[in-house]
Design a protein around this motif. Structure first.
Motif, short mmCIF file in Angstrom:
data_model
loop_
_atom_site.label_atom_id
_atom_site.label_comp_id
_atom_site.label_asym_id
_atom_site.label_seq_id
_atom_site.Cartn_x
_atom_site.Cartn_y
_atom_site.Cartn_z
N SER A 162 0.61 -1.17 -0.16
CA SER A 162 0.01 -0.11 0.16
C SER A 162 0.84 1.30 -0.26
O SER A 162 0.35 2.31 -0.48
CB SER A 162 -0.86 -0.13 1.29
OG SER A 162 0.11 -0.29 2.65
N THR A 163 2.17 1.08 0.17
CA THR A 163 3.25 2.37 0.45
C THR A 163 4.16 2.32 -0.85
O THR A 163 4.92 3.20 -0.89
CB THR A 163 3.71 2.43 1.69
OG1 THR A 163 4.47 1.07 1.83
CG2 THR A 163 2.93 2.65 2.85
N ASN A 164 3.78 1.28 -1.80
CA ASN A 164 4.87 0.90 -2.76
C ASN A 164 4.31 2.19 -3.85
O ASN A 164 3.18 1.99 -4.53
CB ASN A 164 4.63 -0.19 -3.13
CG ASN A 164 5.91 -0.63 -4.31
OD1 ASN A 164 6.11 0.06 -5.16
ND2 ASN A 164 6.52 -1.82 -4.16
N SER A 165 5.29 2.90 -4.25
CA SER A 165 4.90 3.80 -5.18
C SER A 165 4.65 3.35 -6.61
O SER A 165 3.83 3.98 -7.38
CB SER A 165 5.79 4.83 -5.24
OG SER A 165 7.05 4.37 -5.70
N ALA A 166 5.44 2.18 -6.95
CA ALA A 166 5.30 1.55 -8.13
C ALA A 166 3.98 1.02 -8.30
O ALA A 166 3.11 1.25 -9.41
CB ALA A 166 6.34 0.51 -8.49
N VAL A 167 3.41 0.39 -7.28
CA VAL A 167 1.94 -0.20 -7.32
C VAL A 167 1.15 0.63 -7.60
O VAL A 167 -0.03 0.89 -8.05
CB VAL A 167 1.89 -1.01 -6.08
CG1 VAL A 167 0.30 -1.62 -6.14
CG2 VAL A 167 2.74 -2.21 -6.03
N HIS A 168 1.13 2.04 -6.77
CA HIS A 168 0.36 2.98 -6.85
C HIS A 168 0.38 3.63 -8.26
O HIS A 168 -0.79 4.10 -8.83
CB HIS A 168 0.83 4.19 -5.80
CG HIS A 168 -0.27 5.15 -5.68
ND1 HIS A 168 -0.55 6.28 -6.24
CD2 HIS A 168 -1.36 5.20 -4.76
CE1 HIS A 168 -1.47 7.25 -5.93
NE2 HIS A 168 -1.96 6.49 -5.07
N ASP A 169 1.28 3.81 -8.80
CA ASP A 169 1.34 4.22 -10.38
C ASP A 169 0.55 3.39 -11.28
O ASP A 169 0.10 3.67 -12.25
CB ASP A 169 3.01 4.48 -10.72
CG ASP A 169 3.70 5.65 -9.98
OD1 ASP A 169 3.02 6.53 -9.20
OD2 ASP A 169 4.69 5.58 -10.12
N LYS A 170 0.93 2.19 -11.07
CA LYS A 170 0.09 1.13 -11.76
C LYS A 170 -1.48 1.25 -11.56
O LYS A 170 -2.30 1.31 -12.48
CB LYS A 170 0.47 -0.28 -11.44
CG LYS A 170 -0.05 -1.40 -12.23
CD LYS A 170 0.58 -2.56 -12.01
CE LYS A 170 -0.05 -3.78 -12.79
NZ LYS A 170 0.43 -5.15 -12.61
N TRP A 171 -1.83 1.45 -10.33
CA TRP A 171 -3.23 1.67 -10.19
C TRP A 171 -3.77 2.99 -10.72
O TRP A 171 -5.02 2.80 -11.35
CB TRP A 171 -3.46 1.93 -8.36
CG TRP A 171 -4.83 2.39 -8.10
CD1 TRP A 171 -5.97 1.63 -8.44
CD2 TRP A 171 -5.06 3.67 -7.59
NE1 TRP A 171 -7.08 2.23 -7.77
CE2 TRP A 171 -6.62 3.70 -7.56
CE3 TRP A 171 -4.56 4.77 -7.33
CZ2 TRP A 171 -7.34 4.72 -7.13
CZ3 TRP A 171 -5.26 5.91 -6.88
CH2 TRP A 171 -6.54 5.99 -6.58
N LEU A 172 -3.11 3.99 -10.94
CA LEU A 172 -3.45 5.11 -11.61
C LEU A 172 -3.50 4.86 -12.93
O LEU A 172 -4.45 5.31 -13.81
CB LEU A 172 -2.51 6.37 -11.43
CG LEU A 172 -2.40 6.99 -9.85
CD1 LEU A 172 -1.33 7.79 -9.67
CD2 LEU A 172 -3.79 7.56 -9.42
N GLN A 173 -2.58 4.09 -13.58
CA GLN A 173 -2.61 3.68 -15.21
C GLN A 173 -3.76 2.91 -15.36
O GLN A 173 -4.22 3.13 -16.49
CB GLN A 173 -1.24 3.39 -15.55
CG GLN A 173 0.00 4.10 -15.25
CD GLN A 173 0.91 3.18 -15.74
OE1 GLN A 173 1.23 2.08 -15.84
NE2 GLN A 173 2.25 4.10 -15.57
N THR A 174 -4.30 1.93 -14.28
CA THR A 174 -5.31 1.06 -14.64
C THR A 174 -6.50 1.58 -14.68
O THR A 174 -7.52 1.31 -15.46
CB THR A 174 -4.95 -0.04 -13.67
OG1 THR A 174 -3.64 -0.56 -13.96
CG2 THR A 174 -6.08 -1.12 -14.14
#
Length: 469
Positions: free
Chosen positions: A91-103
């Motif tokens: 939940s604090t991983n920026s790469a996972v957060h960026d993937k959520w924004l792209q998806t």
């Protein structure tokens, strides 16, 4: 359709079946080589069906048949997934957060999306004949798959503990609130009892009531004695008409001496009357003295008789006084008993409040200990390790499946092509399409087995024609 017809169709259109089989097999092999590799890591947890209570010490009853499916649902739940996500730090991983924004273009809730994404690769299966549950996770990274599988196992154990201790914590919180209320009630009851004791001067443990009862008993005894004495005095008063016969008179030393003096003087008076005569001055003096002694005797006798009346009056007054004291003592006892009864009621309230508070306090202590328990009936049997080989794709298995499926589809295409362009391939096709019997059949030189089979079929066909005619 007979087997011969089926065989002849496949024989005639085998190219379509082969081409279909080749295309499907080739496509499957290409897909197996082009698809990204995915790795599955699994961990096994064992669920103990009977556990010992760490607080009470007793052993729980065996779980029902629905217990293991329930545990599987817990592992698949969002609550467990959220704990696993938190443990992995996704939940604090920026790469996972960026993937959520792209998806999703920022739509929805990031945590919910992450939980759903984690649940897609999760596979939980209970063993059929044991209490072991396998938790598997599949992803493109073998190390990540092992980490997620272990995280879900740990999250499941933590969730299992929380589900077990949450009711105890809620009960402990409720008992704590009730304990405060009951403690206030106990203090109020104790204050009321203490104030009442101070106001009335009562000590619950003293013997004041017994001493006052003893005083009443003593007064009743005194009254009985006085009544008995008074009755005896009254009987003597009734007999006071002949006071000389009273024991007190007869035993009085003064009266005894007076009687003696009177008797001696009477004797002397008789002698003087003989010797001196009744007119002699000495005789007159002795006669006067005798009268004086008799008068004194009469006064003493009457005095003793009157003393009984005085004693009766004193006894009556004393009895009345004691009766008033008895009445006052009875009222005092009634008041003391009434005060004691009220004090006992207040004491009973204190006792009841104390028992209620003790019971709630005991339950609070028990539930509080249960709420702090970290014991679970789940243990990791086999942790997950990073797999060395991918779980998918599997070219050999996929190729074998493609051959089977391609063969079936090729045969299906062959039959479809035959239905679109129907041909006469055996004698049965003529009978089915034209509705006329076949009388003869020309064929190449056949083996003995083939000739026997052909003759048998012709003979069976002629029998059918004769039977129909």
């Amino acid at each position: 359709m007979s087997l011969q017809q089926l065989f002849m169709i496949i024989k005639a259109r085998y190219k379509i079946a082969l081409i279909t089989l080749f295309v499907i097999t080739l496509a499957t092999i290409a897909a197996s080589l082009l698809l990204p590799k995915r790795y599955t890591a699994s961990t096994a947890v064992m669920v103990e069906m009977r556990t010992a209570d760490p607080v009470m010490g007793n052993i729980d009853s065996p779980m029902t048949a629905a217990y293991l499916p329930t545990q599987v649902d817990i592992i698949n739940s969002d609550r467990t997934a959220q704990k696993a996500v938190k443990a992995l730090g996704l939940s604090t991983n920026s790469a996972v957060h960026d993937k959520w924004l792209q998806t999703t273009n920022g739509e929805g809730v990031f945590e919910i999306w992450l939980v759903e994404l984690m649940q897609k690769g999760l596979d939980v299966k209970p063993s059929r004949d044991s209490n072991v549950i396998t938790i598997a996770y599949t992803s493109a990274d073998p190390t990540f798959s092992a980490a997620v599988a272990n995280a879900f196992a740990q999250a499941y154990m933590d969730t299992n503990i929380e589900l077990k201790v949450e009711p105890a914590r809620q009960n402990a919180s409720w008992f704590q609130g009730q304990g405060k209320i009951l403690r206030d009630n106990l203090e109020l009851a104790q204050n009321e009892l203490s104030n009442y004791q101070q106001r009335k001067g009562i000590v619950i443990t003293d013997e004041r009531l017994d001493s006052e009862t003893e005083k009443l008993s003593d007064l009743n005894t005194q009254l009985t004695i006085i009544d008995s004495t008074s009755a005896d005095t009254r009987s003597k008063i009734s007999a006071s008409s002949n006071a000389a016969n009273l024991p007190e008179v007869m035993l009085s030393p003064l009266i005894y001496n007076l009687k003696g003096d009177i008797n001696r003087l009477e004797s002397k008076l008789k002698e003087a009357s003989i010797n001196l005569g009744s007119n002699h001055p000495q005789y007159k003096s002795m006669q006067s003295e005798l009268s004086s002694l008799k008068l004194q005797l009469e006064k003493e006798t009457s005095h003793i008789g009157r003393s009984y009346a005085t004693t009766e009056d004193v006894s009556r007054d004393k009895a009345d006084n004691i009766r008033s004291l008895i009445a006052a003592q009875k009222r005092k006892l009634f008041e003391l008993k009434h005060e004691r009864d009220e004090a006992n009621v207040l004491l009973s309230d204190v006792t009841s409040a104390q028992k209620a508070y003790d019971a709630v306090s005991q339950r609070f202590t028990q539930t509080n200990l249960e709420g702090q328990s970290t014991q679970t009936n789940v243990s990791v049997l086999t942790p997950a390790y990073a797999p060395l080989r991918p779980s998918s794709p599997q070219p050999k298995l996929y190729t074998l499946v493609a051959i089977v499926i391609g063969t079936l589809i090729g045969i299906g295409f062959s039959f479809m092509s035959e239905m679109l362009d129907r041909r006469v391939r055996v004698a049965d096709d003529i009978e089915q399409s034209l509705g006329i019997p076949v009388l003869g059949e020309l064929s190449k030189q056949q083996s003995a087995m083939s000739r026997w089979w052909r003759n048998t079929r012709i003979l069976r066909r002629h029998k059918k024609i004769e039977f129909s005619t």
